[in-house]
Design an enzyme around this catalytic site. Structure first.
Site, PDB file in Angstrom:
ATOM      1  CB  SER A  10      28.819  34.047  36.213  1.00  0.00           C
ATOM      2  OG  SER A  10      29.158  35.198  36.957  1.00  0.00           O
ATOM      3  NE  ARG A  11      30.923  38.882  35.797  1.00  0.00           N
ATOM      4  CZ  ARG A  11      31.301  40.088  36.214  1.00  0.00           C
ATOM      5  NH1 ARG A  11      32.409  40.618  35.765  1.00  0.00           N
ATOM      6  NH2 ARG A  11      30.559  40.758  37.071  1.00  0.00           N
ATOM      7  CG  ASN A  92      35.445  34.057  43.554  1.00  0.00           C
ATOM      8  OD1 ASN A  92      36.623  34.390  43.461  1.00  0.00           O
ATOM      9  ND2 ASN A  92      34.557  34.351  42.610  1.00  0.00           N
ATOM     10  CB  SER A 145      42.525  41.713  47.798  1.00  0.00           C
ATOM     11  OG  SER A 145      43.320  42.617  47.084  1.00  0.00           O
ATOM     12  CE1 TYR A 158      37.997  44.154  46.308  1.00  0.00           C
ATOM     13  CE2 TYR A 158      40.339  44.572  46.576  1.00  0.00           C
ATOM     14  CZ  TYR A 158      39.310  43.764  46.133  1.00  0.00           C
ATOM     15  OH  TYR A 158      39.597  42.564  45.534  1.00  0.00           O
ATOM     16  CB  SER A 161      35.514  44.657  52.245  1.00  0.00           C
ATOM     17  OG  SER A 161      36.253  44.549  51.040  1.00  0.00           O
ATOM     18  CB  ILE A 191      43.892  37.956  39.039  1.00  0.00           C
ATOM     19  CG1 ILE A 191      44.593  37.615  40.373  1.00  0.00           C
ATOM     20  CG2 ILE A 191      43.619  36.698  38.215  1.00  0.00           C
ATOM     21  CD1 ILE A 191      45.968  37.015  40.287  1.00  0.00           C
TER      22      ILE A 191
END
Ligand code: NDP
Length: 245
Positions: A10-11, A92, A145, A158, A161, A191
């Protein structure tokens, strides 16, 4: 038909990937959790781009929370039952919830692990067997990441994960290699998206290219990994980070 499912489209980066997929003439299946209006805009733009290619199936929307295993399974099985197995899947969708470790709340640990790493399982478990049974080449791309490679202060949850996603990606690549289904990981640096809007400008000094990346710059690499040209690339982690080490 070359359907490519992109979660969190969606974004941000997912949106850019869906647009890139349509630009290449593949049909994106645009997944979102909450932002239906934004996902609808992506659908419109993808339809416009696909109309420039002849004989393509129209894009469509899928809604579920990737941390909800039962609902993800039900929605994915229904979609595959109607339209057939996907050619490509891009894992994603993801979240972060940062805090220095001593102040990290239980919820922040659980939600980030359940969404990002649990999401890998919840998404790929229902789709992989149909991809194998399709008996054609396939593509899986995951989003890690730089934090999953180097670690990062305030991102213990984070980074855990995202490091987990790298291990899972490499292992699944080994399992699916003989089936001609490639499984690769893209590891972005910083980003410009909603996720990073609070990152201070000074951080740019730590990036060799001295700027944050754009979602389209990540999407271009994912687009390559989805393409026929990437048929002998599997089990890899590709960094898109302006030269950070
Ligand atoms: P955004 O925050 O801009 O967008 C996140 C997307 O994920 C949205 O489409 C959102 O859907 C979806 N999403 C979030 N949680 C869930 C959930 N529980 N179930 C289903 N969908 C969900 O993120 P980015 O575009 O910045 O990031 C995309 C990926 O790239 C993430 O995995 C992130 O970790 C990774 N990444 C990003 C970096 C960056 O600098 N931006 C750096 C490194 C990695 P909706 O809006 O509909 O709720």
């Amino acid at each position: 038909m070359a359907y490519v499912l992109i979660t969190g489209a969606s974004r941000g980066i997912g949106r850019a990937i869906a647009i890139e997929v349509a630009r290449q003439g593949m049909t994106p299946v645009i997944h979102f959790r909450e932002r239906e209006a934004e996902a609808g805009e992506v659908l419109k733009e993808a339809s416009r781009l696909l109309s420039e290619h002849s004989g393509k199936e129209p894009p469509r929307l899928l809604q579920f929370d990737i941390s909800d295993r039962a609902r993800a399974k039900a929605v994915l099985e229904e979609d595959i039952g109607r339209f057939g197995a996907y050619y490509g899947v891009v894992c994603n969708a993801g979240i972060c919830c940062d805090a220095p470790f001593p102040g990290l709340e239980d919820d922040a640990w659980d939600s980030v692990i359940t969404t990002n790493l649990g999401g890998f399982y919840n998404l790929l478990k229902p789709v992989v067997m149909p991809m194998i049974q399709r008996r054609k080449p396939g593509r899986i791309v995951t989003l890690s990441s730089i934090a999953g490679i180097t670690g990062n202060r305030g991102q213990v949850n984070y980074a855990a994960s995202k490091a987990g996603i790298i291990g899972a990606t490499k292992s699944l690549a080994l399992e699916l290699a003989k089936r001609n289904i490639t499984v690769n990981c893209v590891a972005p640096g910083i980003i410009e998206t909603d996720m990073t809007h609070e990152v201070p400008e000074e951080i740019k000094r730590l990036i060799p290219m001295q700027r944050f990346g754009k979602a389209e710059e990540v999407a271009a690499v994912v687009g390559f990994l989805l393409s026929e040209g990437a048929s002998y690339v599997t089990g890899q982690v590709i960094s898109v980070n302006g030269g950070m080490v």
